[in-house]
Design a protein around this motif. Sequence first.
Motif, PDB file in Angstrom:
ATOM      1  N   LEU A  27       0.832  -0.896  -0.380  1.00  0.00           N
ATOM      2  CA  LEU A  27       0.084  -0.137  -0.299  1.00  0.00           C
ATOM      3  C   LEU A  27       0.922   1.194  -0.229  1.00  0.00           C
ATOM      4  N   TYR A  28       2.652   1.490  -0.169  1.00  0.00           N
ATOM      5  CA  TYR A  28       3.105   2.145   0.343  1.00  0.00           C
ATOM      6  C   TYR A  28       3.854   2.907  -1.045  1.00  0.00           C
ATOM      7  N   PRO A  29       2.933   4.238  -1.686  1.00  0.00           N
ATOM      8  CA  PRO A  29       3.489   4.537  -2.468  1.00  0.00           C
ATOM      9  C   PRO A  29       5.371   3.953  -3.211  1.00  0.00           C
ATOM     10  N   LYS A  30       5.430   3.342  -3.720  1.00  0.00           N
ATOM     11  CA  LYS A  30       6.876   3.328  -4.532  1.00  0.00           C
ATOM     12  C   LYS A  30       7.624   4.712  -4.336  1.00  0.00           C
ATOM     13  N   ASN A  31       7.524   5.546  -4.964  1.00  0.00           N
ATOM     14  CA  ASN A  31       8.057   6.696  -5.241  1.00  0.00           C
ATOM     15  C   ASN A  31       7.983   7.714  -3.427  1.00  0.00           C
ATOM     16  N   GLU A  32       7.757   7.553  -2.568  1.00  0.00           N
ATOM     17  CA  GLU A  32       8.034   7.827  -1.187  1.00  0.00           C
ATOM     18  C   GLU A  32       9.304   7.527  -0.426  1.00  0.00           C
ATOM     19  N   PRO A  33      10.095   8.619   0.006  1.00  0.00           N
ATOM     20  CA  PRO A  33      11.477   8.338   0.518  1.00  0.00           C
ATOM     21  C   PRO A  33      11.031   7.047   2.147  1.00  0.00           C
ATOM     22  N   PHE A  34      11.067   6.293   2.809  1.00  0.00           N
ATOM     23  CA  PHE A  34      10.877   5.376   3.702  1.00  0.00           C
ATOM     24  C   PHE A  34      11.942   4.978   4.460  1.00  0.00           C
ATOM     25  N   GLU A  35      11.975   5.081   5.715  1.00  0.00           N
ATOM     26  CA  GLU A  35      12.849   4.720   6.813  1.00  0.00           C
ATOM     27  C   GLU A  35      12.574   3.655   7.871  1.00  0.00           C
ATOM     28  N   LEU A  36      13.102   3.064   7.298  1.00  0.00           N
ATOM     29  CA  LEU A  36      12.949   1.285   8.658  1.00  0.00           C
ATOM     30  C   LEU A  36      13.734   1.644   9.946  1.00  0.00           C
ATOM     31  N   MET A  37      12.757   1.962  11.330  1.00  0.00           N
ATOM     32  CA  MET A  37      14.243   1.546  12.948  1.00  0.00           C
ATOM     33  C   MET A  37      13.766   0.561  13.527  1.00  0.00           C
ATOM     34  N   GLN A  38      14.881   0.207  14.777  1.00  0.00           N
ATOM     35  CA  GLN A  38      14.416  -0.842  14.939  1.00  0.00           C
ATOM     36  C   GLN A  38      15.671  -0.872  15.967  1.00  0.00           C
ATOM     37  N   PHE A  39      15.564  -1.392  17.861  1.00  0.00           N
ATOM     38  CA  PHE A  39      16.099  -0.866  18.096  1.00  0.00           C
ATOM     39  C   PHE A  39      17.748  -1.501  18.422  1.00  0.00           C
ATOM     40  N   GLY A  40      18.123  -2.455  17.615  1.00  0.00           N
ATOM     41  CA  GLY A  40      19.066  -3.217  17.834  1.00  0.00           C
ATOM     42  C   GLY A  40      19.425  -4.225  18.313  1.00  0.00           C
ATOM     43  N   GLY A  53      14.618  -5.518   6.643  1.00  0.00           N
ATOM     44  CA  GLY A  53      15.813  -4.736   5.735  1.00  0.00           C
ATOM     45  C   GLY A  53      16.396  -4.339   4.621  1.00  0.00           C
ATOM     46  N   LYS A  54      17.219  -5.832   4.786  1.00  0.00           N
ATOM     47  CA  LYS A  54      17.785  -5.910   3.404  1.00  0.00           C
ATOM     48  C   LYS A  54      17.029  -6.761   2.183  1.00  0.00           C
ATOM     49  N   LYS A  55      15.597  -7.855   3.002  1.00  0.00           N
ATOM     50  CA  LYS A  55      15.280  -8.412   1.285  1.00  0.00           C
ATOM     51  C   LYS A  55      14.254  -7.005   1.099  1.00  0.00           C
ATOM     52  N   TYR A  56      14.294  -5.635   1.630  1.00  0.00           N
ATOM     53  CA  TYR A  56      13.394  -3.989   0.694  1.00  0.00           C
ATOM     54  C   TYR A  56      14.682  -4.199  -0.057  1.00  0.00           C
ATOM     55  N   GLU A  57      16.089  -3.750   0.467  1.00  0.00           N
ATOM     56  CA  GLU A  57      17.163  -3.316   0.456  1.00  0.00           C
ATOM     57  C   GLU A  57      16.349  -1.900   0.929  1.00  0.00           C
ATOM     58  N   ILE A  58      15.571  -1.867   1.992  1.00  0.00           N
ATOM     59  CA  ILE A  58      15.717  -0.539   2.601  1.00  0.00           C
ATOM     60  C   ILE A  58      16.798   0.089   4.233  1.00  0.00           C
ATOM     61  N   ASP A  59      17.286   0.811   3.965  1.00  0.00           N
ATOM     62  CA  ASP A  59      18.658   1.086   4.963  1.00  0.00           C
ATOM     63  C   ASP A  59      17.876   1.174   6.593  1.00  0.00           C
ATOM     64  N   THR A  60      18.251   0.717   6.806  1.00  0.00           N
ATOM     65  CA  THR A  60      17.334   0.269   8.883  1.00  0.00           C
ATOM     66  C   THR A  60      18.292   1.417  10.595  1.00  0.00           C
ATOM     67  N   LEU A  61      17.830   1.827  10.531  1.00  0.00           N
ATOM     68  CA  LEU A  61      18.463   2.729  11.383  1.00  0.00           C
ATOM     69  C   LEU A  61      18.925   1.571  12.706  1.00  0.00           C
ATOM     70  N   THR A  62      19.282   1.306  12.863  1.00  0.00           N
ATOM     71  CA  THR A  62      19.751   0.888  14.874  1.00  0.00           C
ATOM     72  C   THR A  62      20.421   1.673  15.482  1.00  0.00           C
ATOM     73  N   TYR A  63      19.006   1.421  16.535  1.00  0.00           N
ATOM     74  CA  TYR A  63      19.320   2.707  17.784  1.00  0.00           C
ATOM     75  C   TYR A  63      19.952   1.730  19.056  1.00  0.00           C
ATOM     76  N   ARG A  64      21.007   1.706  19.236  1.00  0.00           N
ATOM     77  CA  ARG A  64      21.742   1.243  20.612  1.00  0.00           C
ATOM     78  C   ARG A  64      22.143   2.113  21.894  1.00  0.00           C
ATOM     79  N   VAL A  65      22.157   3.438  21.989  1.00  0.00           N
ATOM     80  CA  VAL A  65      22.784   4.181  22.587  1.00  0.00           C
ATOM     81  C   VAL A  65      22.489   4.432  24.311  1.00  0.00           C
TER      82      VAL A  65
END
Length: 134
Positions: A27-40, A53-65
Amino acid sequence: MRLLITGSSDWKDSEMIDKTFDEFKKLYPKNEPFELMQFGTVYGVDAHVRKIGKKYEIDTLTYRVFGKTEKRIRNISVLKKHKPNILWIFCNNEPFGWMFDLIKKAKRRGISVNVFKKEEIYSQLDLFKDNDTD
C-alpha cells in the motif's frame, strides 16, 4: 515515512512480521522515501527487522545508544530525534514495562501505534485492507 518496529526479544514467528510488512509495503507509494527503524538487539523482533530491511533494500536505522538498562531513556530519545510516523510493537502478551512506556509516549506525540499480539496478528492484517464498501 519512518516506521519503527520493535517488540519481544523472545518473538519466534518471523513469518507474522513478514506478512504484516508485506501487506503494508503493497500500500505504500513506491516513490516515497521510506525509513525502517529498530532497537538493535540480536534476537527477536529487532533481529528480524534487519532481515526485512535487507530483503527490501531499505536502510535500517539501528538505535543502541543507551543499552539494556535505559530503555525508557532510549524510547524518548528515538521519538524525539528520529520522529517515527508509525510504531509497530510485536509482543507475545500484553505490552508492559518499556513497551507500555513507548506506546504511551508515542501516542502523546501523535504517532500511529499498532500492537500486534501473537494470538491476534492475522485479524490485524485487515488493518491494511480497503474495507470501504461504499
